[in-house]
Design an enzyme around this catalytic site. Structure first.
Site, PDB file in Angstrom:
ATOM      1  N   CYS A   2      33.185  46.009  55.287  1.00 58.68           N
ATOM      2  CA  CYS A   2      32.319  46.048  56.452  1.00 58.68           C
ATOM      3  C   CYS A   2      31.013  45.306  56.148  1.00 58.68           C
ATOM      4  O   CYS A   2      30.434  45.462  55.080  1.00 58.68           O
ATOM      5  CB  CYS A   2      31.963  47.455  56.915  1.00 58.68           C
ATOM      6  SG  CYS A   2      33.384  48.409  57.418  1.00 58.68           S
ATOM      7  N   ARG A  27      33.618  40.477  54.026  1.00 59.55           N
ATOM      8  CA  ARG A  27      33.527  41.911  53.771  1.00 59.55           C
ATOM      9  C   ARG A  27      34.534  42.719  54.577  1.00 59.55           C
ATOM     10  O   ARG A  27      34.589  43.944  54.468  1.00 59.55           O
ATOM     11  CB  ARG A  27      32.111  42.407  54.089  1.00 59.55           C
ATOM     12  CG  ARG A  27      31.034  41.688  53.306  1.00 59.55           C
ATOM     13  CD  ARG A  27      29.674  42.135  53.738  1.00 59.55           C
ATOM     14  NE  ARG A  27      29.402  43.478  53.296  1.00 59.55           N
ATOM     15  CZ  ARG A  27      28.852  43.805  52.138  1.00 59.55           C
ATOM     16  NH1 ARG A  27      28.508  42.853  51.294  1.00 59.55           N
ATOM     17  NH2 ARG A  27      28.639  45.050  51.813  1.00 59.55           N
ATOM     18  N   TRP A  72      36.129  46.538  57.937  1.00 57.12           N
ATOM     19  CA  TRP A  72      37.281  46.763  57.090  1.00 57.12           C
ATOM     20  C   TRP A  72      37.570  48.248  57.253  1.00 57.12           C
ATOM     21  O   TRP A  72      36.779  49.092  56.843  1.00 57.12           O
ATOM     22  CB  TRP A  72      36.960  46.435  55.625  1.00 57.12           C
ATOM     23  CG  TRP A  72      38.160  46.587  54.743  1.00 57.12           C
ATOM     24  CD1 TRP A  72      39.121  45.644  54.495  1.00 57.12           C
ATOM     25  CD2 TRP A  72      38.537  47.745  53.990  1.00 57.12           C
ATOM     26  NE1 TRP A  72      40.067  46.153  53.641  1.00 57.12           N
ATOM     27  CE2 TRP A  72      39.738  47.440  53.315  1.00 57.12           C
ATOM     28  CE3 TRP A  72      37.995  49.022  53.824  1.00 57.12           C
ATOM     29  CZ2 TRP A  72      40.400  48.351  52.489  1.00 57.12           C
ATOM     30  CZ3 TRP A  72      38.649  49.927  53.001  1.00 57.12           C
ATOM     31  CH2 TRP A  72      39.831  49.585  52.344  1.00 57.12           C
ATOM     32  N   ASN A  98      28.041  50.528  57.353  1.00 59.57           N
ATOM     33  CA  ASN A  98      28.886  50.127  56.232  1.00 59.57           C
ATOM     34  C   ASN A  98      28.831  51.267  55.223  1.00 59.57           C
ATOM     35  O   ASN A  98      27.753  51.625  54.764  1.00 59.57           O
ATOM     36  CB  ASN A  98      28.340  48.827  55.628  1.00 59.57           C
ATOM     37  CG  ASN A  98      28.918  48.513  54.252  1.00 59.57           C
ATOM     38  OD1 ASN A  98      28.238  47.948  53.409  1.00 59.57           O
ATOM     39  ND2 ASN A  98      30.158  48.867  54.010  1.00 59.57           N
ATOM     40  N   GLY A  99      29.998  51.847  54.930  1.00 58.35           N
ATOM     41  CA  GLY A  99      30.020  52.963  53.980  1.00 58.35           C
ATOM     42  C   GLY A  99      31.025  53.998  54.440  1.00 58.35           C
ATOM     43  O   GLY A  99      31.866  53.732  55.310  1.00 58.35           O
ATOM     44  N   GLU A 467      46.871  39.531  35.811  1.00 59.03           N
ATOM     45  CA  GLU A 467      46.087  38.810  36.817  1.00 59.03           C
ATOM     46  C   GLU A 467      47.008  37.931  37.683  1.00 59.03           C
ATOM     47  O   GLU A 467      46.837  37.861  38.900  1.00 59.03           O
ATOM     48  CB  GLU A 467      44.997  37.976  36.130  1.00 59.03           C
ATOM     49  CG  GLU A 467      44.139  37.127  37.035  1.00 59.03           C
ATOM     50  CD  GLU A 467      43.427  37.877  38.163  1.00 59.03           C
ATOM     51  OE1 GLU A 467      43.402  39.112  38.159  1.00 59.03           O
ATOM     52  OE2 GLU A 467      42.941  37.204  39.084  1.00 59.03           O
ATOM     53  N   LYS A 471      47.363  38.338  41.716  1.00 53.44           N
ATOM     54  CA  LYS A 471      47.067  37.210  42.611  1.00 53.44           C
ATOM     55  C   LYS A 471      48.217  37.008  43.588  1.00 53.44           C
ATOM     56  O   LYS A 471      48.018  36.839  44.780  1.00 53.44           O
ATOM     57  CB  LYS A 471      46.886  35.950  41.748  1.00 53.44           C
ATOM     58  CG  LYS A 471      45.852  34.976  42.101  1.00 53.44           C
ATOM     59  CD  LYS A 471      44.405  35.341  42.053  1.00 53.44           C
ATOM     60  CE  LYS A 471      43.974  36.716  42.084  1.00 53.44           C
ATOM     61  NZ  LYS A 471      42.618  37.055  41.996  1.00 53.44           N
ATOM     62  N   GLU A 474      48.415  39.891  46.142  1.00 56.80           N
ATOM     63  CA  GLU A 474      47.274  39.893  47.061  1.00 56.80           C
ATOM     64  C   GLU A 474      47.474  38.962  48.255  1.00 56.80           C
ATOM     65  O   GLU A 474      47.192  39.339  49.385  1.00 56.80           O
ATOM     66  CB  GLU A 474      46.006  39.395  46.325  1.00 56.80           C
ATOM     67  CG  GLU A 474      45.199  40.449  45.631  1.00 56.80           C
ATOM     68  CD  GLU A 474      43.976  39.843  44.929  1.00 56.80           C
ATOM     69  OE1 GLU A 474      42.884  40.374  45.113  1.00 56.80           O
ATOM     70  OE2 GLU A 474      44.106  38.836  44.191  1.00 56.80           O
ATOM     71  N   HIS A 490      61.967  50.150  28.183  1.00 58.07           N
ATOM     72  CA  HIS A 490      61.517  51.510  28.517  1.00 58.07           C
ATOM     73  C   HIS A 490      61.345  51.675  30.023  1.00 58.07           C
ATOM     74  O   HIS A 490      60.354  52.250  30.483  1.00 58.07           O
ATOM     75  CB  HIS A 490      60.219  51.824  27.772  1.00 58.07           C
ATOM     76  CG  HIS A 490      60.366  51.719  26.288  1.00 58.07           C
ATOM     77  ND1 HIS A 490      61.152  52.566  25.550  1.00 58.07           N
ATOM     78  CD2 HIS A 490      59.862  50.823  25.405  1.00 58.07           C
ATOM     79  CE1 HIS A 490      61.118  52.218  24.279  1.00 58.07           C
ATOM     80  NE2 HIS A 490      60.339  51.143  24.161  1.00 58.07           N
ATOM     81  N   LYS A 590      36.676  41.057  50.306  1.00 56.54           N
ATOM     82  CA  LYS A 590      36.169  40.500  49.059  1.00 56.54           C
ATOM     83  C   LYS A 590      35.235  41.462  48.338  1.00 56.54           C
ATOM     84  O   LYS A 590      35.207  41.529  47.118  1.00 56.54           O
ATOM     85  CB  LYS A 590      35.430  39.180  49.334  1.00 56.54           C
ATOM     86  CG  LYS A 590      34.966  38.521  48.050  1.00 56.54           C
ATOM     87  CD  LYS A 590      35.174  37.052  48.060  1.00 56.54           C
ATOM     88  CE  LYS A 590      35.022  36.443  46.686  1.00 56.54           C
ATOM     89  NZ  LYS A 590      36.210  36.589  45.849  1.00 56.54           N
TER      90      LYS A 590
HETATM   91  C1  G6P Z   1      38.254  43.191  45.730  1.00 53.40           C
HETATM   92  C2  G6P Z   1      38.481  41.691  45.780  1.00 53.40           C
HETATM   93  C3  G6P Z   1      38.948  41.197  44.415  1.00 53.40           C
HETATM   94  C4  G6P Z   1      37.940  41.594  43.343  1.00 53.40           C
HETATM   95  C5  G6P Z   1      37.648  43.102  43.361  1.00 53.40           C
HETATM   96  C6  G6P Z   1      36.458  43.440  42.491  1.00 53.40           C
HETATM   97  O1  G6P Z   1      39.451  43.849  45.524  1.00 53.40           O
HETATM   98  O2  G6P Z   1      39.440  41.386  46.762  1.00 53.40           O
HETATM   99  O3  G6P Z   1      39.093  39.796  44.435  1.00 53.40           O
HETATM  100  O4  G6P Z   1      38.439  41.255  42.092  1.00 53.40           O
HETATM  101  O5  G6P Z   1      37.320  43.520  44.686  1.00 53.40           O
HETATM  102  O6  G6P Z   1      35.329  42.821  43.031  1.00 53.40           O
HETATM  103  P1  G6P Z   1      34.040  42.450  42.196  1.00 53.40           P
HETATM  104  O7  G6P Z   1      33.123  41.830  43.197  1.00 53.40           O
HETATM  105  O8  G6P Z   1      33.517  43.733  41.642  1.00 53.40           O
HETATM  106  O9  G6P Z   1      34.455  41.518  41.130  1.00 53.40           O
END
Ligand code: G6P
Length: 595
Positions: A2, A27, A72, A98-99, A467, A471, A474, A490, A590
């Site tokens: 948000c 956001r 969001w 926002n919160g 990672e 990716k 996501e 396992h 993000k």
């Molecule tokens: C969200 C974003 C990710 C990011 C994570 C942590 O999930 O979509 O891309 O890695 O937050 O965010 P930060 O700003 O703390 O790295």
């Protein structure tokens, strides 16, 4: 998570607010709305979907004061009713938030018993009605309301009877305000007014503000006026151009060589790691790294580097877990908080916790004006430049590069070495190339054709495949999983069949055969194996594999930095092939500013 914005001034409020919303869309993009003051009433325009949908609905009015929100969804589905701004029952107050209000259920029940109606399922609507209940037009209406709330909030509120004023409150969610030449700008992120104001104010927790074009008045919880010091805006370098790229994500992956150069320049010119000397380190007996999502993976890699090079006890933890696991942390702990945005709520909570236990905190962040940067004792800048795509790419590469240099610095100090890590990274930056989309085609087609996508690797490679797997899931919505290559028997192998593709990453010589064993175990169960390595693996050892990807050659300790772009692009190209928007994956945001 948000974004909120506000505007008072001489221009059309809707137009100004829309500009801000576009910059805050990272956001959250479930729905968006704007409320403006119009004579003695409040006009609301809101819609589900992205900001472009709101833009198509808006008409310019004469209103010069309003608030706006991009959502969001937390409480309540992304429907029209749940879209902000929310109005009080008597339509006097409009609120954007926002919160998360944790005790909204109890408050709602109480308000309903007093005759209030609720149109939405959100936690926010209680705030509008609590404001109405205060029956007051000054800052105490907001302070009394906030005193009843448990949770986190950045709030911007307007009242139909108080023209050209916006009421603000903050607790654990970012909120900034600037005033310049008869205009007031309010936002969750100062990027919204960087080009418009020369300085801005940052509200701290439990601070309030009444903003008007005449003045910004700040208050504490007792309603007493307080003075805040402004921050100058010049120091930010923000680029929102996609240049010739289709998406921000593609641009950001391809920026890596430039990012590494910039990083070296910044660190070398100010010798930023120098302060981590013998005296500094003598205070600590362990290093704890903390992060969420991709930043957590960067922290894992950092912990491995620190352990490997400096032989210091280092571990990395997920912030949302660590904050509730009664961690052993004291004044001998160096706590490195990894966060691209510097606003992730759980990471901030650990920073607070670490400080309360006497630990020294270091913010490894890309946003130098962020809450984390302000909170921590030290800052290690990530220097990746603005990252807009929701899935983090260049920031991850830059974070692990900084952690690599940091670990090398500790090694130099502890082992009395003089390794020139700037030079090492400089050479890497000069040589590194980003794979071409063509070179990925075979792997992308196989991913698209498979029901399950797995990634295996050991040690450094296990971190990299974590990672890689994140990716891909996501931005393609494919169900992916990663496994340590030595752990397959396992449990993992029961999932493997002919509908699986397994990416096996092997960049460390002493583990190559071990990972190959894992790949063969998967192959024997019918999986299509795609081997990813910089080594020339004898043909006999890759017999039956579907495909082999040859990585660019670097030293093993640099491969985590260089190899990740292959997996980032794999995710990007697969997302494109599925007709998705890689920059804005569904249900994600993000910046995660709620717990
Ligand atoms: C969200 C974003 C990710 C990011 C994570 C942590 O999930 O979509 O891309 O890695 O937050 O965010 P930060 O700003 O703390 O790295």
């Amino acid at each position: 998570m948000c974004g909120i914005a506000g505007y008072i001034g001489k221009n059309c409020a809707e137009k100004q607010l829309l500009e801000s919303l576009k910059l805050l869309e990272y956001r959250g993009y479930d729905s968006a709305g704007i409320a403006v003051q119009d004579k003695n009433k409040i006009n609301i325009t809101k819609t589900t979907g992205k900001i472009i949908a709101l833009e198509n609905m808006l008409t310019s009015t004469k209103s010069i004061c309003g608030i706006a929100h991009t959502r969001w969804a937390t409480h309540g589905a992304p429907t029209y009713e749940n879209t902000h701004p929310h109005l009080s029952n008597d339509s006097t107050w409009a609120v954007v938030h926002n919160g998360i209000i944790e005790n909204y259920g109890t408050i709602k029940k109480d308000l309903i018993s007093k005759g209030y109606n609720f149109k939405s399922e959100t936690d926010t609507e209680v705030i509008a009605n609590l404001l109405q209940q205060q029956n007051s037009n000054d800052i105490h209406a907001l302070i009394n309301t906030c005193n009843m709330l448990i949770g986190s909030y950045a709030l911007a509120c307007i009242n139909k009877n108080i023209p050209n004023k916006i009421f603000l409150a903050r607790k654990k969610s970012p909120l900034y305000v600037a005033s310049e030449q008869g205009e007031v700008f309010i936002a969750s992120d100062p990027v919204c007014f960087l080009s418009k104001a020369s300085e801005y104010y940052t509200l701290a927790d439990n601070q309030y503000c009444i903003a008007s074009t005449k003045h910004l008045e700040f208050f504490n919880t007792s309603g007493q006026k307080i003075n805040l010091q402004p921050t100058k805006t010049e120091k930010f370098d923000i680029s929102y151009q996609k240049h010739n790229y289709k998406h921000y994500m593609e641009k950001e992956i391809n920026q890596v060589p430039a990012v590494l150069n910039n990083l070296i320049e910044t660190y070398k010119s100010a010798d930023l790691l120098k302060k981590f000397d013998k005296n500094y380190l003598a205070k600590f007996n362990k290093i704890v790294l903390i992060g969420c999502g991709t930043a957590y993976h960067a922290g894992l890699m950092g912990a491995r580097y620190i352990q490997e090079f400096a032989r210091i006890d280092a571990s990395c933890h997920i912030a949302s877990e660590y904050r509730y696991c009664n961690p052993i942390i004291d004044n001998k702990t160096l706590c490195i908080l990894v966060s691209q945005s510097g606003e992730t709520a759980d990471t901030l909570a650990v920073c607070e916790l670490a400080k309360a236990h006497g630990a020294t905190t270091v913010a490894l962040t890309n946003v130098l004006y962020s809450t984390l940067a302000r909170m921590a004792d030290e800052i290690l800048p990530v220097c990746a430049g603005t990252e807009i795509a929701v899935a983090s790419t260049k920031a991850y590469t830059a974070q692990i590069t900084v952690l690599y240099m940091f670990a090398k610095q500790l090694q130099n100090v502890i082992a009395n070495k003089k390794e020139n890590y700037y030079e090492i990274v400089h050479k890497l930056a000069k040589k590194i190339t980003i794979p071409s989309p063509k070179s990925l085609k075979k792997a992308v087609l196989e991913v698209l054709a498979s029901e399950k996508v797995f990634f295996i690797g050991r040690d450094y490679d296990y971190v990299s495949v974590k990672e890689a797997s994140l990716k891909l899931k996501e931005i393609t919505y494919i169900n992916t999983a990663e496994h340590p290559a030595g752990e397959l028997k396992h449990g993992f192998l029961s999932l493997v069949d002919k509908n699986s593709v397994v990416f096996a990453l092997a960049t460390q010589q002493h583990l190559l055969n071990k990972t190959l064993n894992g790949a063969h175990e998967a192959l024997a169960r019918g999986a299509k194996v795609i081997m990813v390595s910089q080594f020339n693996i004898p043909k006999e050892q890759t017999q039956g594999f579907y495909h082999t990807v040859k990585l660019q050659k670097f030293s093993e300790e640099l491969l985590p930095i260089s190899c990740i772009s292959f997996f980032q692009l794999l995710a990007y190209e697969t997302s494109l092939a599925k007709g998705l928007n890689p920059d804005q994956p569904r249900n994600l945001a993000k910046s995660v500013t709620v717990e």
